[in-house]
Design a protein around this motif. Structure first.
Motif, PDB file in Angstrom:
ATOM      1  N   ASP A 213     -22.632 -45.962  -6.732  1.00  0.00           N
ATOM      2  CA  ASP A 213     -23.816 -45.391  -6.084  1.00  0.00           C
ATOM      3  C   ASP A 213     -23.810 -45.650  -4.585  1.00  0.00           C
ATOM      4  O   ASP A 213     -24.069 -44.747  -3.786  1.00  0.00           O
ATOM      5  N   GLU A 214     -23.532 -46.889  -4.197  1.00  0.00           N
ATOM      6  CA  GLU A 214     -23.508 -47.265  -2.781  1.00  0.00           C
ATOM      7  C   GLU A 214     -22.131 -47.807  -2.432  1.00  0.00           C
ATOM      8  O   GLU A 214     -21.727 -48.848  -2.948  1.00  0.00           O
ATOM      9  N   PRO A 215     -21.387 -47.119  -1.564  1.00  0.00           N
ATOM     10  CA  PRO A 215     -20.046 -47.604  -1.210  1.00  0.00           C
ATOM     11  C   PRO A 215     -20.118 -48.970  -0.523  1.00  0.00           C
ATOM     12  O   PRO A 215     -21.007 -49.239   0.287  1.00  0.00           O
ATOM     13  N   THR A 216     -19.187 -49.837  -0.870  1.00  0.00           N
ATOM     14  CA  THR A 216     -19.098 -51.138  -0.225  1.00  0.00           C
ATOM     15  C   THR A 216     -18.469 -50.984   1.157  1.00  0.00           C
ATOM     16  O   THR A 216     -17.922 -49.928   1.505  1.00  0.00           O
ATOM     17  N   ASP A 217     -18.527 -52.032   1.953  1.00  0.00           N
ATOM     18  CA  ASP A 217     -17.911 -51.995   3.285  1.00  0.00           C
ATOM     19  C   ASP A 217     -16.415 -51.737   3.179  1.00  0.00           C
ATOM     20  O   ASP A 217     -15.841 -51.011   4.004  1.00  0.00           O
ATOM     21  N   ASP A 265     -26.439 -41.710  10.143  1.00  0.00           N
ATOM     22  CA  ASP A 265     -27.342 -40.659   9.690  1.00  0.00           C
ATOM     23  C   ASP A 265     -27.804 -39.753  10.812  1.00  0.00           C
ATOM     24  O   ASP A 265     -28.061 -38.567  10.599  1.00  0.00           O
TER      25      ASP A 265
END
Length: 491
Positions: A213-217, A265
């Motif tokens: 869901d949320e890409p890691t660094d 963004d």
């Protein structure tokens, strides 16, 4: 209930004549052809077929690139393509005195057979030459990059390729995967349609796991690295005409030795690169996928096939593509063959296999394009238990006279068949719910009779009604009917 689906939606390609014109206009192939016509017995080439350094400025001048700082590089690139595509033939200096003595031997150049095909050959000839060029450029795009070749040369003069940390198969597979994803995004109804794809989106499609869901660094860093890798590759691919590419804005690159990061963004995503397959690119990527064994259908593929192949082939096509394919199929048969075409479609729609309900659905949709000429063929199946229902629907929609009322068993059979087809098609959930509720609500005591229907999908359809119907009382009745249908089948 779904059967195996094609891996990709159908593509609508330009005509071969249009694609051939696009291929001839591709900057790299156009330059290669100009150099092939310019070359002659006095053209000096090295042992590997490349133009010698002293010859490159003249070649660049001939291409009108004499004042371009990259003109020599463009000329060298175009000459390599002329050799790779057979526009020129180069004979290596085998057996010459210079070669025997280890000197700077030069080869000889003659006109290649393919050069004449660019002007006098068929569109298929031109496209075959272009595909050879695409193969060569694809190899260039996946070739290793290095700053100083001398660092790779060992003391004995051999080249240490292991130092490159380069796997040619892995690199080619990565680029083909990217092009495949771009192809799919181009064709997808939820994709960019005629618009370009942001490079970060394409890079993420190759790197970010679907379940994340949320890409890691760490993953974001891999996306950034993939972006820069793709930026280099698309710059190489664009001149052959496969893509339109807006490169990464170089002002976004960090100080020397650092890489670009993904867009924030509030930043203009177009500055991070935008890429779009051209019509020629769609053709080229599809040809590569077909060669690799990928199922990549094109609208028009089924026009000269039988009705059975047509109905099976369009089973999971988007509505517009299916309609176009049927129109092309009917067009091949002409108005005088309309009745025979309708009879062929109806014959192909029969069957008790899992895909038969969807074939009948597409048969009914195809018959809508035939017109009144189909009426004799449709009336001929009014008594057929599998086709009589759809025949009556078709006739009623056209206001035909003397349409016999269907037996009650046929009404229930058609309801089950219709729901089974829509379940297989995996359509919109709201539309499916409306269909289920509409058909089951048309007949009082529907579930008292439906479980008795002699249809292979009766139990599955009733179970689906139980899942989808929003009235809990009716949903419960559907599940009970499904249980009866399964018990009856066992008996």
């Amino acid at each position: 209930m779904s059967a195996e689906r094609p891996s990709l939606p159908p593509v609508r390609l330009h005509t071969e004549a249009e694609l051939a014109r696009d291929a001839l206009a591709a900057p790299l192939l156009a330059r290669a052809a100009r150099l092939a016509r310019w070359a002659g017995p006095g053209t000096r080439v090295g042992a590997g077929g490349e133009l010698v350094d002293a010859q490159l400025p003249e070649a660049a001048e001939h291409l009108g690139l004499g004042d371009d700082e990259d003109g020599v590089a463009y000329a060298s690139e175009a000459w390599r393509l002329a050799v790779d595509t057979g526009l020129v033939d180069v004979e290596d200096p085998q057996g010459t005195d210079d070669a025997d003595e280890g000197g700077d031997a030069e080869g000889t150049v003659t006109v290649g057979e393919n050069l004449a095909l660019l002007t006098s050959g068929s569109p298929q000839d031109v496209l075959a030459i272009w595909l050879d060029g695409l193969e060569a450029v694809h190899a260039d795009a996946t070739a290793p990059a290095f700053d100083d070749f001398a660092d790779l040369v060992n003391e004995d003069g051999s080249v240490d390729f292991d130092a490159l940390d380069w796997d040619p198969e892995e690199e080619a597979e990565f680029l083909d995967g990217v092009l495949g994803n771009l192809y799919l995004l181009t064709l997808s109804e939820a994709g960019p349609a005629d618009g370009p794809v942001p490079l970060p989106v394409l890079a993420a499609s190759m790197v970010v796991p679907e379940e994340m869901d949320e890409p890691t660094d760490d993953v974001l860093e891999q996306v950034s690295e993939a972006m820069m890798r793709l930026d280099d590759q698309f710059r190489v691919l664009e001149p052959i005409g496969i893509v339109e590419y807006r490169p990464v804005d170089e002002t976004l690159l960090a100080e020397e030795g650092e890489e670009a990061t993904g867009p924030a963004d509030d930043e203009d995503v177009t500055r991070y690169g935008m890429v779009k397959l051209t019509p020629l690119g769609l053709y080229g990527v599809r040809e590569r996928m077909l060669e690799a064994g990928v199922d990549a259908p094109a609208v028009g593929d089924l026009a000269d096939k039988g009705a059975d192949a047509l109905l099976d082939g369009i089973a999971y096509y988007p509505e517009e593509a299916a309609r176009t394919e049927v129109g092309l199929w009917l067009g091949r048969r002409g108005a005088e063959g309309a009745e025979a075409a309708a009879a062929e479609l109806l014959a192909a729609a029969r069957g008790a296999d899992r895909r038969a309900p969807l074939r009948r659905l597409h048969c009914q949709q195809a018959l809508a394009l035939v017109g009144p000429e189909a009426e004799p063929a449709v009336r001929a199946v009014l008594g057929d238990p599998e086709l009589g229902g759809l025949a009556r629907v078709w006739l009623a929609e056209r206001g035909a006279a003397d349409v016999p009322a269907p037996p009650e068993a046929m009404i229930f059979w058609l309801a089950v068949d219709t729901i089974a087809a829509q379940l297989d098609a995996d359509g919109d959930l709201d539309e499916l719910q409306e269909l289920v509720e509409g058909l089951s609500g048309q007949h009082s005591g529907f579930f008292d009779e439906a479980w008795r229907v002699e249809h292979p999908a009766t139990a599955e359809v009733l179970e689906a009604v139980g899942r989808l119907h929003r009235d809990r009382r009716i949903s419960k009745a559907a599940r009970k009917a499904a249980y009866k249908a399964r018990s009856r089948r066992k008996d």
